[in-house]
Design an enzyme around this catalytic site. Structure first.
Site, PDB file in Angstrom:
ATOM      1  N   PRO A  94       0.826  -1.213   0.000  1.00  0.00           N
ATOM      2  CA  PRO A  94       0.000   0.000   0.000  1.00  0.00           C
ATOM      3  C   PRO A  94       0.859   1.261   0.000  1.00  0.00           C
ATOM      4  O   PRO A  94       1.977   1.271   0.514  1.00  0.00           O
ATOM      5  CB  PRO A  94      -0.804  -0.120   1.297  1.00  0.00           C
ATOM      6  CG  PRO A  94      -0.839  -1.591   1.571  1.00  0.00           C
ATOM      7  CD  PRO A  94       0.498  -2.107   1.103  1.00  0.00           C
ATOM      8  N   CYS A  95       0.331   2.305  -0.588  1.00  0.00           N
ATOM      9  CA  CYS A  95       1.035   3.584  -0.696  1.00  0.00           C
ATOM     10  C   CYS A  95       0.972   4.308   0.652  1.00  0.00           C
ATOM     11  O   CYS A  95      -0.101   4.664   1.125  1.00  0.00           O
ATOM     12  CB  CYS A  95       0.368   4.428  -1.790  1.00  0.00           C
ATOM     13  SG  CYS A  95       1.179   5.973  -2.149  1.00  0.00           S
TER      14      CYS A  95
END
EC number: 2.1.1.37
Length: 417
Positions: free
Chosen positions: A152-153
Site C-alpha cells: 500500500p502507498c
C-alpha cells in the site's frame, strides 16, 4: 490466435474506441474534430463518427496498440521460475504470474477472507496468513527468482533528509524491502496505484527507488500500465516497478510487455466471445434502495447524473449539484461498448457508481470478477461485501499475466548468459 489476427486487420475505429486508445474523452475528440486536429469520418447509415487506422498512426498510444506482439510474448517458457508474493489479496497477481509460468513458493496476506479464497482455489499453495512483519524470510534466501507484491502507498517521515532502509521502518514498503534483503531474489516486481507517482510531491516514489538501489538492485524506470492495453476490459492503471539484482544486471535490458491489439469492452467481459466462452454466470449482488433504483432507471447506458432531469439531479446530488465539476462517477451507468470504469471495493458507492448497462442494479460478484479477468471457476470466500472488496482490490489477472511474461523473458535472458 484467430481473434488476434482478425483484430490486426481492423481498419476502422469508433469514437469511443479511439477515446480509450488515446486516453482522452469523447468530448475532447469532438473538439479536435472541429479544430481539424483529428477529423473523423461519418457513417453513411447513422452519421456516427469513426476513424481510419491510418489517421491514428501518428499517436504514440495507437502505435503501441498496432505493433502488438502479444502471441509471441505470451508463449510459455520451458524454464521454471519461482515467486514469493507479499500482500497477495485474493490472488489476481498470483494467478497471472502462475499463468506466465512462475511457481509460487509462499504467499503472505493478512486478510482472513482473502486467505480462505487463496486456499480454496489453490490448496497446494503455501499461504501464510498474518502480519507480514512477523514473517521470517531467511529460509528462502537465494532460492527465489522473483519477489512480488503490491505494498500500500504510505508516506514516509523525512525530517529534511534522504531516507535509507531503516528510516522506512513501520511502513509496508519496509517489509517488502526487508523481504528483498533477506531473500536476495534475482528480480523485484512491485505494483501500486498510479497516485504513487505524485504521492508527497514525488518523494515517496523517489525514496522507494533509492532504497531498492541501495539494496543492490538495478531499477528499470517505473511505468504506469493501462490495463485496457493488456486484454482487460477495464479502465484501470497500475504503476509497475521492476528491478534486477546488480550481479545479474550487466548487459540485461527489461522489455515492457507490448499491448494486446484490441481494447476489450464490458460486452467482452460479460457475454460469450473473445474473452470468455460463455455468458457471465448468475451470482449474488448488492441491491439498490427503491428510490435510487427509480432514479438510476432514467440514466442511459454510458450516462451519469447530468443525463437526469434537472429536478432529479438536484434531488440526487444534493449540495454537490451546486459545487460544479464533472463528478462523472455519480449515478453512472456503464456502457456495453466501452471498457468498465475502474472497479472499487463496492459497486454501489455514490461517488463511484457502477450500474449495469441494461438492468438497473449494481454489478454482481461474478461480473466484478470477470471485469478483473478472473476465471469463472475462481471462487471468492467470505460475505458478499468481502468478496467485492477482494475483487476490487485485485490486480487484473491478464495484466499480471502480461507483466509476468515479461519478467519470465527477463529471467530467460539472465539464464542464457
Amino acid at each position: 490466435m484467430l481473434a488476434w489476427l482478425l483484430n490486426m486487420l481492423k481498419e476502422e475505429f469508433s469514437l469511443s474506441e479511439v477515446a480509450d486508445i488515446l486516453g482522452v474523452s469523447k468530448e475532447t475528440l469532438r473538439r479536435w474534430d472541429t479544430a481539424g486536429k483529428l477529423v473523423s469520418q461519418r457513417n453513411d447509415e447513422n452519421n456516427y463518427r469513426f476513424y481510419k487506422k491510418e489517421q491514428l498512426k501518428n499517436f504514440e498510444q495507437a502505435q503501441f496498440l498496432f505493433k502488438s506482439q502479444w502471441p509471441d510474448e505470451t508463449k510459455i517458457s520451458n524454464n521454471v521460475y519461482t515467486v514469493l508474493e507479499l500482500f497477495a489479496g485474493a490472488g489476481g497477481m498470483a494467478l497471472g504470474l502462475e499463468k506466465a509460468g512462475l511457481k509460487s513458493v509462499l504467499l503472505n496476506e493478512i486478510d482472513s477472507h482473502a486467505c480462505k479464497t487463496l486456499r480454496k482455489n489453490r490448496p497446494e499453495w503455501n499461504v501464510v496468513e498474518g502480519d507480514v512483519s512477523q514473517v521470517d524470510f531467511t529460509p528462502y534466501r537465494n532460492t527465489v527468482d522473483v519477489l512480488a507484491g503490491g505494498f500500500p502507498c504510505q508516506a514516509f517521515s523525512y525530517a529534511g533528509k534522504k531516507l535509507g532502509f531503516e528510516d522506512t521502518r513501520g511502513t509496508l514498503f519496509f517489509e517488502f524491502a526487508r523481504a528483498a534483503k533477506e531473500i536476495n531474489p534475482k528480480v523485484l516486481l512491485a505494483e501500486n496505484v498510479r497516485g504513487l507517482l505524485n504521492h508527497d510531491a514525488g518523494r515517496t516514489l523517489e525514496t522507494i527507488k533509492n532504497i531498492i538501489t541501495d539494496l543492490g538492485y538495478t531499477l528499470f524506470e517505473p511505468r504506469v500500465l493501462k490495463a485496457i492495453f493488456y486484454k482487460v476490459p477495464q479502465k484501470r492503471e497500475r504503476l509497475i516497478i521492476v528491478a534486477v539484482r546488480n550481479d545479474l544486471a550487466d548487459g540485461i535490458d527489461y522489455e515492457w510487455p507490448s499491448s494486446y491489439n484490441k481494447i476489450l469492452t464490458l460486452k467482452d467481459a460479460l457475454k460469450k466471445g473473445e474473452l470468455y466462452d460463455s455468458d457471465v454466470p448468475e451470482s449474488e449482488g448488492q441491491k439498490y434502495p427503491k428510490r435510487k433504483a427509480e432514479i438510476l432507471s432514467m440514466v442511459p447506458p454510458g450516462g451519469y447524473w447530468r443525463d437526469l432531469p434537472e429536478d432529479i439531479q438536484k434531488e440526487y446530488m444534493l449540495k454537490s449539484f451546486y459545487l460544479g465539476g464533472g463528478k462523472t462517477g455519480m449515478a453512472r451507468r456503464l456502457s456495453w461498448d466501452e471498457p468498465s470504469l475502474t472497479l472499487t471495493c463496492a459497486p454501489a458507492q455514490k461517488q463511484t457508481e457502477r450500474c449495469h448497462p441494461e438492468e438497473t442494479r449494481p454489478l454482481t460478484v461474478r461480473e466484478y470478477a470477470r471485469i478483473q479477468t478472473f476465471p469463472d471457476e475462481w471462487v471468492f470466500e467470505g460475505p458478499m461485501s468481502a468478496k467485492y472488496k477482494q475483487i476490487g482490490n485485485a490486480v487484473p489477472v491478464n495484466l499480471s499475466f502480461a507483466v509476468g511474461k515479461s519478467v519470465v523473458h527477463l529471467l530467460d535472458k539472465i539464464n542464457k548468459r
